[in-house]
Design an enzyme around this catalytic site. Structure first.
Site, PDB file in Angstrom:
ATOM      1  N   SER A 230       0.801  -1.227   0.000  1.00  0.00           N
ATOM      2  CA  SER A 230       0.000   0.000   0.000  1.00  0.00           C
ATOM      3  C   SER A 230       0.833   1.275   0.000  1.00  0.00           C
ATOM      4  O   SER A 230       0.266   2.372  -0.115  1.00  0.00           O
ATOM      5  CB  SER A 230      -0.963  -0.002   1.187  1.00  0.00           C
ATOM      6  OG  SER A 230      -2.018  -0.902   0.950  1.00  0.00           O
ATOM      7  N   MET A 231       2.145   1.182   0.101  1.00  0.00           N
ATOM      8  CA  MET A 231       2.985   2.355  -0.151  1.00  0.00           C
ATOM      9  C   MET A 231       2.880   2.786  -1.613  1.00  0.00           C
ATOM     10  O   MET A 231       3.344   3.867  -1.989  1.00  0.00           O
ATOM     11  CB  MET A 231       4.438   2.066   0.220  1.00  0.00           C
ATOM     12  CG  MET A 231       4.689   2.074   1.716  1.00  0.00           C
ATOM     13  SD  MET A 231       6.362   1.553   2.209  1.00  0.00           S
ATOM     14  CE  MET A 231       7.415   2.692   1.311  1.00  0.00           C
TER      15      MET A 231
END
Length: 403
Positions: free
Chosen positions: A73-74
Site C-alpha cells: 500500500s505504499m
C-alpha cells in the site's frame, strides 16, 4: 541519490542515532526480523541508507541497499501523485464523479450492509473520494457484513488474476457500503484511480508513472509486479514462520502473495521498489514538488503537493476505521496519505502535526514530516502483526536522535 552527509550536519546526535543500528541488529540476531533497509533524508540531504541482516535468510543472501521490496500500500501515495499530474494538466478533475471516467460506476446505489436492501446514494462517488477512501467501496476482507462478504468473494484482497477491466467490472457489480464522503473505509479506490489514469493516457499506469514521475526523480528500480517485474533474484524474502512470541499467529507460515499473478498495474498495492527510490519520492514531497535539482526539474506544483498532504476529510466523516489503536489515532487523511492532526491527540509515537504516512501490509513503512523536513523509509518483509510494533519502535528510535 545525493551524497550522504554526517548526521550531525543534518541535526542528529550521531550517538543517539546509532541506537537504531543496535535495535535492528538485535532483532535480526533474535530471529524476529529477516533483514531491513533504513533510509533517512533531512533538509534534502541523505543521512542514512543502510542494510541490515539477510535479504533471503533461507539462502543466506545478505541484505543490500538495492534490495527490492513489495511496497504494497505504499503504492497508493505514488498513484495519488501520478493522478495529480493529470489534474495539473487539466485532464482530471477531483470533484467529478467516478462514473464520468469509468462508465460502469454511474448511478451508484447504497446497500444496507446486512439486509443488502438498496437505496439511491445521496451523491455519486468522486475521484476525490477514491483518493481519500470515502467512496463507499470497501475492501471486503476488512469487515464481516454480508456486503463485505460479496466484495471479498469477488476480488479477495485485490491480488488476483483479473485484468484491469475485469477488476473494475467486479467492483462495479456491487452497491456502495455508505454514502460517499460519510465513512472512511479502506478499499480499492486507488486501483480504480489507476484505471482512470490509464483511460486518460492510453497507456499502462506503470508506463505513465515511469515517464512522468520515476524518470524525473531517478527512481530507476520502481516498477509494477507481474511476470518478471518482481525480479526474484533481488526481492527480499520474509521469515518462513511468524516469530511474534505469545501471539495467536505464532508458528504460522508467513509469505508474500504470488506477485507474478498480477495482470494489471494495481494503483493500490502493485509496486516493488527500493528504499533509495522511495526516499527520492519523499524528498520531492518535502520539497513541495521540486525535483532533484530544484525548480529546474519540478515534478508537481507547490500548491498541488500542499493539497495532497493536507487532511481532506470533511467535518463529520466517520473515521473510526482510520483512527484505530496502534499507529494512527489522531489522524485524518489526505490524498493517499494519513495526516497527523497534532503532536498528541492520542498518538502513541512522537511526531509533528502535518506528518504524513501510509505503510504496506508487507511490513514496509515510511513517514515524512514537513515541519522537521524529515523523511524516513524502513523496508522489511514482516507480513505479520509484528510490523505494528516495528512501526512504533522505529519512529521513536529515529526521532529521539533529533537535536
Amino acid at each position: 541519490m545525493t551524497p550522504r552527509v554526517d548526521p550531525g550536519e543534518a541535526g542528529f546526535h550521531a550517538g543517539r542515532l546509532a541506537r537504531v543500528d543496535a535495535f535492528v541488529e538485535s532483532e535480526v540476531a533474535a530471529g524476529r526480523l529477516p533483514g531491513a533497509v533504513l533510509g533517512v533524508v533531512r533538509g534534502g540531504a541523505l543521512v542514512r541508507l543502510d542494510a541490515f541482516g539477510m535479504r533471503d535468510p533461507q539462502a543466506g543472501a545478505p541484505m543490500t541497499t538495492d534490495t527490492l521490496f513489495w511496497l504494497a500500500s505504499m503504492t497508493k501515495p505514488v498513484t495519488a501523485a501520478g493522478a495529480l499530474l493529470l489534474v495539473e494538466s487539466g485532464e482530471l478533475v477531483l470533484e467529478e464523479a467516478v462514473g464520468d471516467y469509468l462508465p460502469g460506476f454511474r448511478d451508484r446505489r447504497v446497500a444496507d450492509p446486512e439486509s443488502l436492501r438498496e437505496r439511491p446514494a445521496a451523491r455519486q462517488p468522486t475521484v476525490l473520494d477514491l483518493m481519500r477512501h470515502t467512496a463507499g467501496i470497501p475492501e471486503g476482507l476488512l469487515g464481516r457484513t454480508a456486503l463485505h462478504a460479496r466484495y471479498a468473494e469477488a476480488v479477495g484482497d485485490g491480488m488476483t488474476g483479473l485484468d484491469g477491466p475485469e477488476f473494475v467490472a467486479r467492483l462495479a457489480a456491487f452497491p456502495l457500503l455508505a454514502d460517499p464522503g460519510t465513512l472512511w473505509h479502506y478499499g480499492f479506490g486507488f486501483d480504480l484511480l489507476g484505471q482512470i489514469v490509464e483511460s486518460l493516457t492510453s497507456d499502462t499506469l506503470g508506463a505513465f508513472l515511469a515517464r512522468r514521475l520515476f524518470a524525473p526523480l531517478g527512481m530507476t528500480d520502481t516498477r509494477f509486479v507481474g511476470g518478471s517485474g518482481a525480479d526474484p533474484g533481488r526481492l527480499a524474502v520474509p521469515l518462513t514462520r511468524d516469530p511474534l512470541a505469545g501471539h495467536p499467529l505464532t508458528g504460522e507460515s508467513q509469505q508474500l502473495p504470488d506477485l507474478a499473478r498480477a495482470r494489471f498495474d494495481s494503483g493500490g498495492a502493485g509496486l516493488v521498489g527500493t528504499a533509495g527510490d522511495y526516499l527520492a519520492f519523499l524528498r520531492m514531497l518535502l520539497a513541495k514538488g521540486a525535483g532533484p535539482t530544484g525548480d529546474a526539474d519540478r515534478v508537481l506544483g507547490r500548491k498541488t503537493v500542499e493539497l495532497m498532504l493536507a487532511d481532506a476529510l470533511e467535518p463529520g466523516t466517520d473515521t473510526r476505521l482510520l483512527e484505530r489503536p496502534g499507529w494512527n489515532p489522531g489522524h485524518g487523511f489526505g490524498l493517499g496519505v494519513a495526516v497527523r492532526r497534532a503532536a498528541g491527540g492520542g498518538a502513541t509515537t512522537p511526531g509533528s502535526a502535518g506528518e504524513v504516512t501510509w505503510p504496506g501490509s508487507s511490513g514496509t513503512f515510511w513517514w515524512a514530516d514537513p515541519a522537521e523536513d524529515l523523511g524516513v523509509v524502513f523496508l522489511t518483509h514482516t507480513p505479520s502483526r509484528l510490523q505494528l510494533r516495528y512501526w512504533q519502535q522505529m519512529k521513536s528510535l529515529v526521532l529521539q536522535a533529533l537535536k
